[in-house]
Design an enzyme around this catalytic site. Sequence first.
Site, PDB file in Angstrom:
ATOM      1  N   ASP A  77      33.704 -24.448  64.879  1.00  0.00           N
ATOM      2  CA  ASP A  77      32.752 -25.405  64.643  1.00  0.00           C
ATOM      3  C   ASP A  77      31.682 -25.321  65.593  1.00  0.00           C
ATOM      4  O   ASP A  77      32.021 -25.296  66.573  1.00  0.00           O
ATOM      5  CB  ASP A  77      33.426 -26.809  64.502  1.00  0.00           C
ATOM      6  N   ASP A 102      31.256 -34.845  53.997  1.00  0.00           N
ATOM      7  CA  ASP A 102      32.214 -34.122  54.973  1.00  0.00           C
ATOM      8  C   ASP A 102      33.555 -34.896  54.872  1.00  0.00           C
ATOM      9  O   ASP A 102      33.813 -35.701  54.111  1.00  0.00           O
ATOM     10  CB  ASP A 102      31.569 -33.551  56.232  1.00  0.00           C
ATOM     11  N   SER A 114      36.934 -22.726  54.051  1.00  0.00           N
ATOM     12  CA  SER A 114      36.973 -22.338  55.444  1.00  0.00           C
ATOM     13  C   SER A 114      38.035 -21.302  55.766  1.00  0.00           C
ATOM     14  O   SER A 114      38.310 -21.224  56.950  1.00  0.00           O
ATOM     15  CB  SER A 114      37.209 -23.835  56.074  1.00  0.00           C
ATOM     16  N   ARG A 133      33.074 -20.232  56.080  1.00  0.00           N
ATOM     17  CA  ARG A 133      33.194 -20.474  57.403  1.00  0.00           C
ATOM     18  C   ARG A 133      34.126 -19.652  58.249  1.00  0.00           C
ATOM     19  O   ARG A 133      35.210 -19.456  57.945  1.00  0.00           O
ATOM     20  CB  ARG A 133      33.390 -21.801  57.848  1.00  0.00           C
ATOM     21  N   ASP A 166      38.278 -27.394  53.505  1.00  0.00           N
ATOM     22  CA  ASP A 166      38.755 -27.064  54.823  1.00  0.00           C
ATOM     23  C   ASP A 166      40.137 -26.507  54.898  1.00  0.00           C
ATOM     24  O   ASP A 166      41.078 -26.599  53.936  1.00  0.00           O
ATOM     25  CB  ASP A 166      38.523 -28.369  55.583  1.00  0.00           C
ATOM     26  N   LYS A 176      33.126 -27.979  49.945  1.00  0.00           N
ATOM     27  CA  LYS A 176      33.572 -27.457  51.153  1.00  0.00           C
ATOM     28  C   LYS A 176      35.221 -27.650  51.287  1.00  0.00           C
ATOM     29  O   LYS A 176      35.534 -29.076  51.338  1.00  0.00           O
ATOM     30  CB  LYS A 176      32.868 -28.120  52.540  1.00  0.00           C
TER      31      LYS A 176
END
Length: 407
Positions: A219, A82, A192, A215, A160, A158
């Site tokens: 969180d 991450d 995200s 997402r 963000d 991923k």
Amino acid sequence: MWKAVVTAAVAFVLLFCRSSTLDNGLARTPPMGWLAWERFRCNVDCVDDPYNCISEELFMQMADRLAEDGWKELGYNYLNIDDCWMSMDRDEQGNLYANKTRFPNGIKKLADYVHSKGLKLGIYLDFGTHTCGGYPGSIKYLQKDAETIAGWGIDMLKMDGCYANVSDMSWGYPDMEMYMNKTGRPILFSCSWPAYAGGIKVDYSVLAKHCNAWRNYDDIQDSWDSVTHIIDWFGDNQDVLAPVAGPGHWNDPDMLIVGDYSLSYEESKAQMAMWAILAAPLFMSNDLRSISPEARSILMNKEVIRISQDSLGMQGRRVIKGDDKIEVWLREIEYASYGIAFLNRRTDGIPYNYTLTLQDLNFTYGKGYHLDDLFSGQPLGHFELNKNLTVSMVPNGVVLIYAYPSE
Ligand SMILES: *[C@@H]1O[C@H](CO)[C@@H](O)[C@H](O)[C@H]1NC(C)=O
Ligand SMILES: *[C@@H]1O[C@H](CO)[C@@H](O)[C@H](O)[C@H]1NC(C)=O
Ligand SMILES: *[C@@H]1O[C@H](CO)[C@@H](O)[C@H](O)[C@H]1NC(C)=O
Ligand SMILES: *[C@@H]1O[C@H](CO)[C@@H](O)[C@H](O)[C@H]1NC(C)=O
Ligand SMILES: *[C@@H]1O[C@H](CO)[C@@H](O)[C@H](O)[C@H]1NC(C)=O
Ligand SMILES: *[C@@H]1O[C@H](CO)[C@@H](O)[C@H](O)[C@H]1NC(C)=O
């Protein structure tokens, strides 16, 4: 017979959806693996905390655990980095590179190591000007960064959305998908975008065209409160969310925190069961080097994983939410079967018995169903449609049942 009907229905859905959803061949069932964030955060202090800091050492150790402790065989095959892996600046050519103190051999070498264990490596970027942790963002470098991660052998991204305008995301995320596609390397894409766009105020058909998972919401934090907050949000918005999930494109309620500090044994089963019912990606964020046998047994429950990984890919729904604080969630799975989660939100401290019939759930198969309790491992027997089923749940507990049509 059921099989033929279901197969025909699936073929139709596949044919119908092919042109309108992301076609990179990935995430046909909800992806599974391990992700650093919730448990290890942005701990970059390798001087005082070398065992837990974000470093190649940490990821190699987790890769070893995934590969050697039976996780990989159950489907947990993505190992995901991450935030906070990067150097604070790009190099002179504008390329991203990993922090050299913490990743002395670089990401390519780490990917080679992870691949040698039969696993896949995921990484993290941010669409905006900076990552949430303040590292370089990708907004002006989408193509370059797509090529960089593909060159390293990355298998999942991923992306963000800190430090970005939501209005830019509607071109940014699709562009990133296009650039990754152009590299020729299939890279599972987790976006995200909706989490920054207010959850349901996005066009999910566009999301499904460009992302394998997204997402939607806050969180997750290490608390039961956070878990139930997320479950409630997915239930309250299920009419928007459930129809947009399917093979290749999933809603993501965030990581599994089973094995961390806060959840009790019962709460841990509840998160696992609900994530399976929700057809959620199963990314554990825990310390696999020291995880308890109880947490391990929950995360490794093959029958629960089978519900999660069902090939129809239909997201479950909350079908009963009673004043008694009992919820019933239902997921349709292959062969005209169901996963049924009974979730106890009561806090009165005693086990609670809940009675209903399969008719109450609108089950229709005339010969009735066989029921198995997936956490106790016990068959509950055959149930005619009008036979009472009594489920006993402890506070903050779940009972997860697999129901399949009787012969
Ligand atoms: C790499 O990370 C360390 C902390 O572990 C930090 O002190 C250092 O400044 C970072 N280096 C770069 C180039 O970002
Ligand atoms: C967001 O948009 C505004 C107005 O166009 C602009 O001034 C600002 O720099 C943008 N912010 C980011 C992070 O791109
Ligand atoms: C790129 O997109 C095309 C068309 O959707 C698809 O057939 C192909 O598999 C994709 N390639 C990669 C590497 O994702
Ligand atoms: C709840 O059901 C269990 C069996 O499932 C039974 O043993 C128990 O006595 C019941 N409790 C109450 C309060 O009815
Ligand atoms: C089924 O349960 C209900 C209460 O939920 C009860 O009123 C009814 O008598 C039960 N029926 C049988 C056949 O046990
Ligand atoms: C069963 O169907 C009825 C009628 O469509 C509906 O009102 C009810 O909510 C359904 N119950 C469940 C548990 O889905």
